[in-house]
Design a protein around this motif. Structure first.
Motif, short mmCIF file in Angstrom:
data_model
loop_
_atom_site.label_atom_id
_atom_site.label_comp_id
_atom_site.label_asym_id
_atom_site.label_seq_id
_atom_site.Cartn_x
_atom_site.Cartn_y
_atom_site.Cartn_z
N LYS A 68 0.81 -1.22 0.00
CA LYS A 68 0.00 0.00 0.00
C LYS A 68 0.84 1.27 0.00
O LYS A 68 0.32 2.36 0.15
N ASN A 69 2.17 1.11 -0.14
CA ASN A 69 3.02 2.31 -0.11
C ASN A 69 3.44 2.71 -1.51
O ASN A 69 3.59 1.87 -2.40
N ILE A 70 3.66 3.99 -1.70
CA ILE A 70 3.98 4.52 -3.02
C ILE A 70 5.36 4.07 -3.51
O ILE A 70 5.62 4.02 -4.71
N VAL A 71 6.22 3.71 -2.57
CA VAL A 71 7.57 3.27 -2.94
C VAL A 71 7.53 1.99 -3.78
O VAL A 71 8.41 1.75 -4.63
N SER A 72 6.51 1.17 -3.60
CA SER A 72 6.41 -0.09 -4.34
C SER A 72 6.26 0.14 -5.85
O SER A 72 6.40 -0.80 -6.64
N PHE A 73 5.99 1.39 -6.25
CA PHE A 73 5.92 1.70 -7.69
C PHE A 73 7.26 1.43 -8.37
O PHE A 73 7.31 1.18 -9.58
N MET A 74 8.34 1.43 -7.62
CA MET A 74 9.67 1.20 -8.19
C MET A 74 9.78 -0.17 -8.86
O MET A 74 10.60 -0.36 -9.76
N TYR A 75 8.94 -1.10 -8.45
CA TYR A 75 8.97 -2.43 -9.06
C TYR A 75 8.62 -2.38 -10.55
O TYR A 75 9.00 -3.26 -11.31
N PHE A 76 7.86 -1.36 -10.96
CA PHE A 76 7.44 -1.24 -12.35
C PHE A 76 8.50 -0.59 -13.25
O PHE A 76 8.39 -0.66 -14.47
N VAL A 77 9.47 0.06 -12.66
CA VAL A 77 10.38 0.93 -13.41
C VAL A 77 11.11 0.22 -14.57
O VAL A 77 11.13 0.75 -15.69
N PRO A 78 11.71 -0.96 -14.37
CA PRO A 78 12.40 -1.60 -15.50
C PRO A 78 11.49 -1.85 -16.71
O PRO A 78 11.88 -1.58 -17.85
N SER A 79 10.28 -2.35 -16.44
CA SER A 79 9.34 -2.62 -17.53
C SER A 79 8.94 -1.35 -18.26
O SER A 79 8.90 -1.30 -19.50
N ILE A 80 8.64 -0.31 -17.49
CA ILE A 80 8.20 0.96 -18.09
C ILE A 80 9.31 1.57 -18.94
O ILE A 80 9.07 2.02 -20.07
N ILE A 81 10.52 1.58 -18.41
CA ILE A 81 11.65 2.13 -19.18
C ILE A 81 11.86 1.34 -20.47
O ILE A 81 12.07 1.92 -21.54
N ALA A 82 11.78 0.02 -20.37
CA ALA A 82 11.99 -0.83 -21.55
C ALA A 82 10.97 -0.51 -22.63
O ALA A 82 11.32 -0.39 -23.81
N ILE A 83 9.70 -0.36 -22.25
CA ILE A 83 8.65 -0.07 -23.23
C ILE A 83 8.85 1.32 -23.84
O ILE A 83 8.74 1.51 -25.06
N LEU A 84 9.15 2.31 -23.00
CA LEU A 84 9.35 3.67 -23.50
C LEU A 84 10.55 3.78 -24.44
O LEU A 84 10.54 4.58 -25.38
N LYS A 85 11.58 2.97 -24.19
CA LYS A 85 12.77 3.01 -25.04
C LYS A 85 12.60 2.16 -26.30
O LYS A 85 13.45 2.21 -27.19
N SER A 86 11.51 1.38 -26.37
CA SER A 86 11.32 0.48 -27.51
C SER A 86 10.78 1.18 -28.75
O SER A 86 10.96 0.70 -29.87
N GLY A 87 10.07 2.30 -28.55
CA GLY A 87 9.44 2.98 -29.68
C GLY A 87 8.15 2.31 -30.13
O GLY A 87 7.52 2.76 -31.08
N ALA A 88 7.74 1.24 -29.45
CA ALA A 88 6.51 0.51 -29.81
C ALA A 88 5.32 1.22 -29.17
O ALA A 88 4.96 0.97 -28.03
N ARG A 89 4.70 2.12 -29.93
CA ARG A 89 3.72 3.05 -29.37
C ARG A 89 2.47 2.37 -28.83
O ARG A 89 1.86 2.87 -27.88
#
Length: 394
Positions: free
Chosen positions: A177-198
């Motif tokens: 329930k803490n906002i810090v747990s959002f960090m678990y998503f970071v690798p996936s999000i960065i990978a998608i944003l860097k992929s160019g796959a809109r």
């Protein structure tokens, strides 16, 4: 005595499939990924046939018959066997999750396989993080930019796998329930944003909204987080490979397409040609299609690109005809109807779940990207059987 549990096996195979895909080029041969894909197919058929009703039997028979005809009609059918398997898996699984008993069993399978899922997610995150610093993981051969493909063979394949990783991550942090747990998503999000796959921006938005809605309980923190999140998201997006891809598509001076054609990276041109090809079918071909290979042949002949229609419905029309397309649309309709009837009145969440299906289905592919499709299956089960139940409310 050791007993194989089909639902547990399916969940574990999905996690393994995600890992073998994100590490695709690290294997000496591609067979691990293909073997896992075939095992998922047989597992889905096994689950589907365990409680076979008259309606399920008819759908199985007609779908198998239509897909079988597509093999007969294709000059090189085994080269496109994956397309047939993807469609079969999608139709059978969509039919299966229409059943509450199956959804409950899949949720139990997720809970019983949680430790395995967690370690697979950690391994996949590590693979992506290593790939960010490996020059081999970037492709600059198209779209006038450098795009992250990780240890896969294409940016869209990597992004599709990252979508499944996003949803598996959402599952393993469901009690946090803490906002810090959002960090678990970071690798996936960065990978998608860097992929160019809109197309795969959609799951980022939806999973982030799930996190915001259900994992931040304090209303004051929600009010504080919202504008900060919008600013951060805008900054990250503007500095990602997505902007390069949008810019290239819209400003491509080497194409005579109109603005919409450039914005969709030529998809509207494919759709027109493919629909004209379908219009030239005889009545039998219109009913049962002309094989999974035909759409590739049409686009190669007209655009020198052996690609599918980048639209599920047009792709199905050419491949499995009106009958096959009707079955697929009927499965999507049943799924949509089930989403509407889910107990909570979260109109925003339900609308996002519709977008999760329809935007990729119209603009690229829903069933053609199996990792993305599996991510939807898990997301729907997680929402209905976890978030919607008061006893399990985060």
């Amino acid at each position: 005595m050791f007993k194989i549990k089909p639902y547990n096996t399916l969940i574990c195979l999905m996690a393994i499939y995600m890992f073998t895909t994100l590490t695709y080029t690290l294997w000496p041969v591609s067979s691990p990924n293909k073997i896992v894909g075939f095992l998922i197919f047989f597992n889905v058929v096994w689950i589907y046939c365990r409680h076979l009703t008259k309606k399920k039997a008819i759908i199985l028979f007609v779908t198998t018959f239509i897909v079988g005809l597509s093999f007969i009609n294709s000059p090189d059918p085994f080269a496109y066997v994956s397309d047939a398997i993807y469609l079969l898996i999608s139709i059978l699984l969509l039919m299966e999750i229409d059943n509450d008993i199956s959804k409950n069993k899949l949720l139990c399978a997720l809970e019983e396989s949680e430790k395995f899922i967690k370690w697979t997610v950690i391994l996949c995150d590590l693979v992506l993080c290593v790939g960010f610093f490996d020059a081999r993981c970037y492709d600059s051969s198209q779209w006038e930019g450098s795009y992250f493909i990780g240890y896969t063979n294409a940016s869209h394949t990597m992004a599709s796998g990252a979508c499944l990783l996003l949803v598996f991550t959402l599952y393993i942090i469901r009690n946090k329930k803490n906002i810090v747990s959002f960090m678990y998503f970071v690798p996936s999000i960065i990978a998608i944003l860097k992929s160019g796959a809109r197309t795969f921006l959609i799951p980022i938005v939806i999973v982030c909204f799930f996190f915001y809605a259900y994992h931040i309980k304090n209303f004051s923190i929600k009010l504080l987080v919202f504008p900060i999140a919008i600013i951060c998201a805008t900054y990250v997006f503007l500095n990602s490979s997505m902007v390069e891809k949008f810019s290239f598509s819209v400003n491509n001076q080497y194409t005579d397409m109109n603005f919409l054609g450039r914005l969709t990276n030529g998809r509207t041109a494919f759709w027109v040609v493919d629909l004209l090809a379908f219009g030239n079918y005889n009545i039998i071909q219109k009913l049962v299609g002309n094989g999974f290979q035909y759409v590739y042949m049409v686009n190669e002949r007209n655009f020198n690109l052996a690609i599918w229609a980048h639209n599920d419905f047009i792709n199905c029309l050419l491949s499995v005809g009106i009958i096959g397309t009707f079955i697929y649309v009927y499965m999507l309709y049943r799924t949509g109807k089930k989403i509407v009837k889910m107990p909570r009145r979260d109109i925003m969440i339900k609308t996002l779940l519709f977008f999760y299906i329809l935007l990729p289905a119209f603009l690229n592919g829903f069933y053609t990207y199996q990792h993305y499709f599996y991510s939807f299956i898990i997301l729907v089960i997680l929402y209905e059987k976890y978030y919607c139940e008061l006893g399990r409310k985060v």
